[in-house]
Design a protein around this motif. Structure first.
Motif, PDB file in Angstrom:
ATOM      1  N   THR A 272       1.950   4.099   8.135  1.00  0.00           N
ATOM      2  CA  THR A 272       3.090   4.780   7.508  1.00  0.00           C
ATOM      3  C   THR A 272       3.742   5.779   8.440  1.00  0.00           C
ATOM      4  OG1 THR A 272       1.697   6.576   6.668  1.00  0.00           O
ATOM      5  CG2 THR A 272       2.049   4.671   5.213  1.00  0.00           C
ATOM      6  N   GLY A 273       3.044   6.259   9.433  1.00  0.00           N
ATOM      7  CA  GLY A 273       3.503   7.446  10.136  1.00  0.00           C
ATOM      8  C   GLY A 273       3.168   8.670   9.302  1.00  0.00           C
ATOM      9  N   SER A 274       3.504   9.835   9.781  1.00  0.00           N
ATOM     10  CA  SER A 274       3.092  11.084   9.137  1.00  0.00           C
ATOM     11  C   SER A 274       3.739  11.268   7.766  1.00  0.00           C
ATOM     12  CB  SER A 274       3.445  12.261  10.042  1.00  0.00           C
ATOM     13  OG  SER A 274       2.954  13.465   9.496  1.00  0.00           O
ATOM     14  N   ILE A 275       2.916  11.679   6.806  1.00  0.00           N
ATOM     15  CA  ILE A 275       3.388  11.984   5.445  1.00  0.00           C
ATOM     16  C   ILE A 275       3.285  13.491   5.259  1.00  0.00           C
ATOM     17  CG2 ILE A 275       3.096  11.546   2.978  1.00  0.00           C
ATOM     18  CD1 ILE A 275       1.561   8.990   3.777  1.00  0.00           C
ATOM     19  N   LEU A 276       4.380  14.134   4.908  1.00  0.00           N
ATOM     20  CA  LEU A 276       4.431  15.589   4.827  1.00  0.00           C
ATOM     21  C   LEU A 276       3.442  16.132   3.808  1.00  0.00           C
ATOM     22  CD1 LEU A 276       8.292  16.205   4.916  1.00  0.00           C
ATOM     23  CD2 LEU A 276       6.654  16.487   6.790  1.00  0.00           C
ATOM     24  N   PRO A 277       2.918  17.328   4.067  1.00  0.00           N
ATOM     25  CA  PRO A 277       2.038  17.961   3.087  1.00  0.00           C
ATOM     26  C   PRO A 277       2.796  18.433   1.857  1.00  0.00           C
ATOM     27  CG  PRO A 277       2.242  19.317   5.076  1.00  0.00           C
ATOM     28  CD  PRO A 277       3.058  18.076   5.296  1.00  0.00           C
ATOM     29  N   ILE A 278       2.056  18.770   0.821  1.00  0.00           N
ATOM     30  CA  ILE A 278       2.672  19.094  -0.463  1.00  0.00           C
ATOM     31  C   ILE A 278       3.466  20.387  -0.402  1.00  0.00           C
ATOM     32  CG2 ILE A 278       0.695  20.359  -1.404  1.00  0.00           C
ATOM     33  CD1 ILE A 278       1.326  18.967  -4.113  1.00  0.00           C
TER      34      ILE A 278
ATOM     35  N   ALA B 124       0.841  -1.197   0.000  1.00  0.00           N
ATOM     36  CA  ALA B 124       0.000   0.000   0.000  1.00  0.00           C
ATOM     37  C   ALA B 124       0.876   1.246   0.000  1.00  0.00           C
ATOM     38  CB  ALA B 124      -0.915  -0.003   1.224  1.00  0.00           C
ATOM     39  N   LYS B 125       0.630   2.109  -0.985  1.00  0.00           N
ATOM     40  CA  LYS B 125       1.385   3.357  -1.103  1.00  0.00           C
ATOM     41  C   LYS B 125       0.434   4.531  -0.958  1.00  0.00           C
ATOM     42  CE  LYS B 125       4.346   6.026  -4.256  1.00  0.00           C
ATOM     43  NZ  LYS B 125       4.984   6.060  -5.599  1.00  0.00           N
ATOM     44  N   MET B 126       0.832   5.493  -0.133  1.00  0.00           N
ATOM     45  CA  MET B 126       0.025   6.681   0.096  1.00  0.00           C
ATOM     46  C   MET B 126       0.782   7.916  -0.358  1.00  0.00           C
ATOM     47  SD  MET B 126      -2.707   8.127   1.400  1.00  0.00           S
ATOM     48  CE  MET B 126      -3.226   9.683   2.131  1.00  0.00           C
ATOM     49  N   THR B 127       0.134   8.753  -1.186  1.00  0.00           N
ATOM     50  CA  THR B 127       0.715  10.014  -1.647  1.00  0.00           C
ATOM     51  C   THR B 127      -0.142  11.158  -1.126  1.00  0.00           C
ATOM     52  OG1 THR B 127       1.522   8.936  -3.661  1.00  0.00           O
ATOM     53  CG2 THR B 127       1.463  11.339  -3.652  1.00  0.00           C
ATOM     54  N   ASN B 128       0.504  12.167  -0.588  1.00  0.00           N
ATOM     55  CA  ASN B 128      -0.218  13.281   0.022  1.00  0.00           C
ATOM     56  C   ASN B 128      -0.122  14.529  -0.848  1.00  0.00           C
ATOM     57  OD1 ASN B 128      -1.551  14.991   1.722  1.00  0.00           O
ATOM     58  ND2 ASN B 128      -0.029  14.967   3.345  1.00  0.00           N
ATOM     59  N   TYR B 129      -1.233  14.877  -1.508  1.00  0.00           N
ATOM     60  CA  TYR B 129      -1.306  16.099  -2.301  1.00  0.00           C
ATOM     61  C   TYR B 129      -1.957  17.236  -1.515  1.00  0.00           C
ATOM     62  CZ  TYR B 129      -0.271  13.077  -6.309  1.00  0.00           C
ATOM     63  OH  TYR B 129       0.313  12.191  -7.179  1.00  0.00           O
ATOM     64  N   GLU B 130      -2.229  16.993  -0.253  1.00  0.00           N
ATOM     65  CA  GLU B 130      -2.912  17.973   0.575  1.00  0.00           C
ATOM     66  C   GLU B 130      -1.921  18.949   1.209  1.00  0.00           C
ATOM     67  OE1 GLU B 130      -5.329  19.515   1.841  1.00  0.00           O
ATOM     68  OE2 GLU B 130      -6.932  18.628   0.683  1.00  0.00           O
TER      69      GLU B 130
ATOM     70  N   LYS C 164      -1.929  19.593   4.326  1.00  0.00           N
ATOM     71  CA  LYS C 164      -1.808  19.196   5.725  1.00  0.00           C
ATOM     72  C   LYS C 164      -1.298  17.769   5.763  1.00  0.00           C
ATOM     73  CE  LYS C 164      -6.000  20.234   6.346  1.00  0.00           C
ATOM     74  NZ  LYS C 164      -7.089  20.677   7.194  1.00  0.00           N
ATOM     75  N   PRO C 165      -0.603  17.375   6.817  1.00  0.00           N
ATOM     76  CA  PRO C 165      -0.059  16.014   6.874  1.00  0.00           C
ATOM     77  C   PRO C 165      -1.156  14.979   7.029  1.00  0.00           C
ATOM     78  CG  PRO C 165       0.264  17.138   8.963  1.00  0.00           C
ATOM     79  CD  PRO C 165      -0.276  18.159   8.012  1.00  0.00           C
ATOM     80  N   HIS C 166      -0.871  13.766   6.562  1.00  0.00           N
ATOM     81  CA  HIS C 166      -1.787  12.634   6.717  1.00  0.00           C
ATOM     82  C   HIS C 166      -0.962  11.379   6.960  1.00  0.00           C
ATOM     83  CE1 HIS C 166      -5.391  14.825   5.728  1.00  0.00           C
ATOM     84  NE2 HIS C 166      -4.925  15.182   4.544  1.00  0.00           N
ATOM     85  N   THR C 167      -1.646  10.283   7.291  1.00  0.00           N
ATOM     86  CA  THR C 167      -0.996   8.982   7.372  1.00  0.00           C
ATOM     87  C   THR C 167      -1.867   7.943   6.669  1.00  0.00           C
ATOM     88  OG1 THR C 167      -2.035   8.099   9.382  1.00  0.00           O
ATOM     89  CG2 THR C 167      -0.178   9.610   9.681  1.00  0.00           C
ATOM     90  N   LEU C 168      -1.287   6.790   6.437  1.00  0.00           N
ATOM     91  CA  LEU C 168      -2.033   5.634   5.949  1.00  0.00           C
ATOM     92  C   LEU C 168      -1.945   4.561   7.023  1.00  0.00           C
ATOM     93  CD1 LEU C 168      -3.485   4.104   3.620  1.00  0.00           C
ATOM     94  CD2 LEU C 168      -1.234   3.371   2.858  1.00  0.00           C
ATOM     95  N   LYS C 169      -3.080   4.184   7.578  1.00  0.00           N
ATOM     96  CA  LYS C 169      -3.106   3.252   8.699  1.00  0.00           C
ATOM     97  C   LYS C 169      -4.164   2.188   8.437  1.00  0.00           C
ATOM     98  CE  LYS C 169      -3.292   3.520  13.780  1.00  0.00           C
ATOM     99  NZ  LYS C 169      -3.608   4.448  14.903  1.00  0.00           N
ATOM    100  N   ILE C 170      -3.792   0.919   8.631  1.00  0.00           N
ATOM    101  CA  ILE C 170      -4.714  -0.195   8.435  1.00  0.00           C
ATOM    102  C   ILE C 170      -5.106  -0.729   9.802  1.00  0.00           C
ATOM    103  CG2 ILE C 170      -5.066  -2.451   7.371  1.00  0.00           C
ATOM    104  CD1 ILE C 170      -2.733  -1.687   5.441  1.00  0.00           C
ATOM    105  N   GLU C 171      -6.412  -0.799  10.050  1.00  0.00           N
ATOM    106  CA  GLU C 171      -6.906  -1.201  11.362  1.00  0.00           C
ATOM    107  C   GLU C 171      -7.932  -2.320  11.247  1.00  0.00           C
ATOM    108  OE1 GLU C 171      -6.758   3.070  13.729  1.00  0.00           O
ATOM    109  OE2 GLU C 171      -8.620   2.458  12.746  1.00  0.00           O
TER     110      GLU C 171
END
Length: 204
Positions: A145-151, A103-109, A111-118
């Motif tokens: 993933t932990g925090s992914i920096l914003p764009i 699973a790959k997460m790309t942040n175009y926002e 604000k920071p985001h993460t990808l977390k599977i629960e």
């Protein structure tokens, strides 16, 4: 009007004002809208995958690409808390049991985001993450993933990847793990089943 009646009326008015204020706050913090992807509703769309052999065992590997679409970055109507333009569980991903998921997460926002599977408790899954999304609702965290920096850090889109190996049948969430983001709509439903042979997703 008697003093007791006046007191009761005053208490009722205060209660109504407090309830209204709480409702306005909740609405402002959790706008109940769902932003669809550019392609609109999707009844069934296959996900890319390939078969390989790991330690003599045949394994299906699924490539899962997710993104937080950002306003002003090609998606002017994007809601800040979204996966691929969807929010509040509008997307459901169906995965085969005993597969390996990349699973790959790309942040175009902005604000920071993460990808977390629960893995939530069964009674909680259909409701989706709610206010005070905690371990009281989640049985197990599969990976994050932990925090992914914003764009706007260098004006480039940042990405992170995780693996979810040997999927076990069950109902899961993919969420943003940052405080309040999942509750504000940033979650996807995931169903893992031995009845699924080709991975796919739907958008309602």
């Amino acid at each position: 009007m008697k003093p007791i009646q006046k007191a009761a009326v005053a208490a009722l008015i205060v209660a109504i004002i407090l309830i209204a204020a709480m409702g306005i706050t909740a609405f402002a913090y959790h706008p109940m809208n769902t932003v669809m992807s550019d392609q609109g509703p999707v009844n069934h769309k296959d996900l890319p995958y390939y078969n390989t052999t790991v330690n003599g065992k045949k394994v299906e590997v699924v490539n899962l690409s997710l993104a937080a679409w950002g306003q002003g970055n090609g998606y002017p109507d994007a809601y800040p808390y979204n996966f691929n333009g969807t929010s509040y569980g509008a997307m459901t991903i169906y995965l085969p049991a005993n597969a390996d998921i990349h699973a790959k997460m790309t942040n175009y926002e902005v604000k920071p985001h993460t990808l977390k599977i629960e893995l939530p408790y069964p009674s909680q899954w259909k409701r989706g993450p709610i206010w005070a999304h905690t371990s009281a609702h989640v049985k197990k965290v599969i990976n994050s993933t932990g925090s992914i920096l914003p764009i706007w850090y260098g004006n480039v889109a940042h990405s992170k990847s995780i693996w979810w190996n040997d999927t076990q049948a069950g109902n899961y969430w993919i969420v943003c793990g940052l405080t309040t983001h999942a509750e504000a709509g940033m979650y996807v439903y995931v169903i893992v089943s031995s009845n699924v042979t080709v991975p796919y997703y739907t958008i309602k």
